[in-house]
Write a protein that holds these residues in place. Structure first.
Motif, PDB file in Angstrom:
ATOM      1  N   LEU A   1     -17.950  -2.760 124.519  1.00  0.00           N
ATOM      2  CA  LEU A   1     -16.932  -3.787 124.367  1.00  0.00           C
ATOM      3  C   LEU A   1     -16.487  -4.352 125.712  1.00  0.00           C
ATOM      4  CD1 LEU A   1     -14.973  -5.396 122.610  1.00  0.00           C
ATOM      5  CD2 LEU A   1     -13.440  -3.405 122.608  1.00  0.00           C
ATOM      6  N   GLN A   2     -16.316  -3.494 126.724  1.00  0.00           N
ATOM      7  CA  GLN A   2     -15.845  -3.981 128.012  1.00  0.00           C
ATOM      8  C   GLN A   2     -16.849  -4.934 128.661  1.00  0.00           C
ATOM      9  OE1 GLN A   2     -16.194  -0.743 127.164  1.00  0.00           O
ATOM     10  NE2 GLN A   2     -16.656   0.549 128.942  1.00  0.00           N
ATOM     11  N   LYS A   3     -18.135  -4.724 128.403  1.00  0.00           N
ATOM     12  CA  LYS A   3     -19.139  -5.643 128.943  1.00  0.00           C
ATOM     13  C   LYS A   3     -19.024  -7.002 128.266  1.00  0.00           C
ATOM     14  CE  LYS A   3     -24.038  -6.469 129.589  1.00  0.00           C
ATOM     15  NZ  LYS A   3     -25.430  -6.000 129.417  1.00  0.00           N
TER      16      LYS A   3
ATOM     17  N   ARG B   1      -4.760  -4.463 123.626  1.00  0.00           N
ATOM     18  CA  ARG B   1      -4.728  -5.922 123.461  1.00  0.00           C
ATOM     19  C   ARG B   1      -5.978  -6.467 122.781  1.00  0.00           C
ATOM     20  NH1 ARG B   1      -3.944  -7.562 129.542  1.00  0.00           N
ATOM     21  NH2 ARG B   1      -4.267  -9.656 128.654  1.00  0.00           N
ATOM     22  N   VAL B   2      -6.936  -5.582 122.471  1.00  0.00           N
ATOM     23  CA  VAL B   2      -8.207  -6.027 121.896  1.00  0.00           C
ATOM     24  C   VAL B   2      -8.305  -5.585 120.443  1.00  0.00           C
ATOM     25  CG1 VAL B   2     -10.717  -5.977 122.122  1.00  0.00           C
ATOM     26  CG2 VAL B   2      -9.281  -5.813 124.169  1.00  0.00           C
ATOM     27  N   VAL B   3      -8.692  -6.528 119.587  1.00  0.00           N
ATOM     28  CA  VAL B   3      -8.857  -6.246 118.160  1.00  0.00           C
ATOM     29  C   VAL B   3     -10.279  -6.613 117.755  1.00  0.00           C
ATOM     30  CG1 VAL B   3      -8.092  -6.811 115.824  1.00  0.00           C
ATOM     31  CG2 VAL B   3      -6.423  -6.669 117.686  1.00  0.00           C
ATOM     32  N   VAL B   4     -10.969  -5.680 117.102  1.00  0.00           N
ATOM     33  CA  VAL B   4     -12.336  -5.910 116.632  1.00  0.00           C
ATOM     34  C   VAL B   4     -12.337  -5.810 115.111  1.00  0.00           C
ATOM     35  CG1 VAL B   4     -14.735  -5.137 116.699  1.00  0.00           C
ATOM     36  CG2 VAL B   4     -13.313  -4.977 118.760  1.00  0.00           C
ATOM     37  N   ASN B   5     -12.660  -6.910 114.463  1.00  0.00           N
ATOM     38  CA  ASN B   5     -12.692  -6.955 112.999  1.00  0.00           C
ATOM     39  C   ASN B   5     -11.399  -6.449 112.377  1.00  0.00           C
ATOM     40  OD1 ASN B   5     -15.359  -7.934 113.112  1.00  0.00           O
ATOM     41  ND2 ASN B   5     -16.192  -5.857 113.145  1.00  0.00           N
TER      42      ASN B   5
ATOM     43  N   LYS C   1     -18.874   0.229 120.918  1.00  0.00           N
ATOM     44  CA  LYS C   1     -19.918  -0.784 121.013  1.00  0.00           C
ATOM     45  C   LYS C   1     -19.761  -1.800 119.887  1.00  0.00           C
ATOM     46  CE  LYS C   1     -23.412   1.892 123.482  1.00  0.00           C
ATOM     47  NZ  LYS C   1     -24.834   2.290 123.542  1.00  0.00           N
ATOM     48  N   VAL C   2     -20.082  -3.063 120.203  1.00  0.00           N
ATOM     49  CA  VAL C   2     -19.922  -4.145 119.244  1.00  0.00           C
ATOM     50  C   VAL C   2     -21.141  -5.061 119.276  1.00  0.00           C
ATOM     51  CG1 VAL C   2     -17.407  -4.136 119.418  1.00  0.00           C
ATOM     52  CG2 VAL C   2     -18.747  -5.597 120.955  1.00  0.00           C
ATOM     53  N   ASP C   3     -21.265  -5.869 118.228  1.00  0.00           N
ATOM     54  CA  ASP C   3     -22.246  -6.943 118.184  1.00  0.00           C
ATOM     55  C   ASP C   3     -21.478  -8.235 118.442  1.00  0.00           C
ATOM     56  OD1 ASP C   3     -23.969  -9.010 117.592  1.00  0.00           O
ATOM     57  OD2 ASP C   3     -24.842  -8.043 115.837  1.00  0.00           O
ATOM     58  N   PRO C   4     -21.574  -8.815 119.639  1.00  0.00           N
ATOM     59  CA  PRO C   4     -20.750  -9.975 119.984  1.00  0.00           C
ATOM     60  C   PRO C   4     -21.017 -11.203 119.136  1.00  0.00           C
ATOM     61  CG  PRO C   4     -22.436  -9.606 121.642  1.00  0.00           C
ATOM     62  CD  PRO C   4     -22.463  -8.410 120.737  1.00  0.00           C
ATOM     63  N   HIS C   5     -22.163 -11.231 118.439  1.00  0.00           N
ATOM     64  CA  HIS C   5     -22.496 -12.390 117.620  1.00  0.00           C
ATOM     65  C   HIS C   5     -22.124 -12.189 116.149  1.00  0.00           C
ATOM     66  CE1 HIS C   5     -24.571 -14.337 120.939  1.00  0.00           C
ATOM     67  NE2 HIS C   5     -25.161 -13.193 121.182  1.00  0.00           N
ATOM     68  N   ALA C   6     -21.761 -10.966 115.779  1.00  0.00           N
ATOM     69  CA  ALA C   6     -21.405 -10.697 114.383  1.00  0.00           C
ATOM     70  C   ALA C   6     -19.970 -10.223 114.233  1.00  0.00           C
ATOM     71  CB  ALA C   6     -22.355  -9.652 113.787  1.00  0.00           C
TER      72      ALA C   6
END
Length: 250
Positions: free
Chosen positions: A6-8, A29-33, A43-48
């Motif tokens: 995520l940091q990348k 401060r960061v929200v994922v889905n 780890k995340v998929d930045p396009h999904a």
């Protein structure tokens, strides 16, 4: 797509440096889905995945691409040409990113041209402060005298002023022309052609064989290759950029 830390992703999106992005995550401060992330290593998929920082959805930046092209003669260094002539992009494979040339080569010149979507690096490579060398093999009409060669080396007066000192070496000759290797530390418009005209030896052909540490190697006109990671690092060191400024290292 392979998931990345995520940091990348935050760093690539320009939110902060890699270390700064880690602090943003720790601060909640960061929200994922829809889920607040405070732990590093996620780890995340930045396009999904939908990623927001301070409730603002981040915009993804394309992966950085560095392409070395052997520009053929008789094409322009632009994306489109009003006259319908071929452009360098007619020879570039689909890189999955919108590329732009670093500097330019004249329509009738050939040789090494770097294309990238890394604006920070491109701007510095072209900035006079860093004096990135460009090496050319040039055919000039006639046979320059030692005095004419010295003028090319020490400086020729053009419209913009006196050219910077250049490295000029005779590498061959024919009955009607001379082959020169010219190394420039600046890049004025049509500079080599105008230098040749100024000393009475019009230029017949120009081929750029090196740009900083990059060389054409075995490429043929119209051929291209991606830069190796070590070559990209050399370019960054050349213009005094570090990894924190890149924000895109592994």
């Amino acid at each position: 797509m392979t998931k990345v830390r995520l940091q990348k992703v935050l760093a690539q999106a320009g939110i902060a440096s890699r270390r700064g992005a880690e602090e943003v995550i720790r601060q909640g401060r960061v929200v994922v889905n829809g889920i607040v992330v405070t732990e590093l290593g996620v780890k995340v998929d930045p396009h999904a995945d939908r990623i927001t920082v301070d409730r603002v959805t981040i915009a993804m930046v394309e992966s950085r691409v560095y392409l070395l092209l052997f520009k053929p003669r008789c094409c322009v260094t632009t994306a489109r040409d009003p006259q319908g002539r071929k452009t360098v992009f007619d020879f570039v494979p689909d890189a999955g990113a919108r590329l732009f040339p670093v500097g330019r080569l004249d329509f009738d010149a050939e040789g090494l041209l770097l294309l990238t979507n890394d604006g920070l690096l491109a701007n510095r490579l072209q900035h006079p402060r860093y004096g990135v060398t460009k090496t050319y093999e040039v055919a000039a009409m006639g046979h320059p005298t030692p005095a004419a060669l010295d003028r090319l080396r020490t400086g020729v007066m053009l419209e913009e002023g006196m050219t910077a000192p250049a490295e000029v070496t005779v590498i061959g000759s024919s009955p009607r022309s001379t082959r020169l290797r010219i190394v420039l530390h600046q890049g004025w418009n049509r500079q080599i052609k105008r230098m040749g005209e100024a000393v009475g030896h019009p230029v017949l052909s120009i081929k750029r064989v090196a740009f900083g540490p990059l060389k054409l190697g075995s490429l043929k006109p119209g051929g291209s290759r991606h830069l190796k990671s070590g070559e990209v690092e050399l370019l960054y060191k050349l213009v005094h950029l570090d990894k924190e400024q890149r924000n895109a290292d592994g």
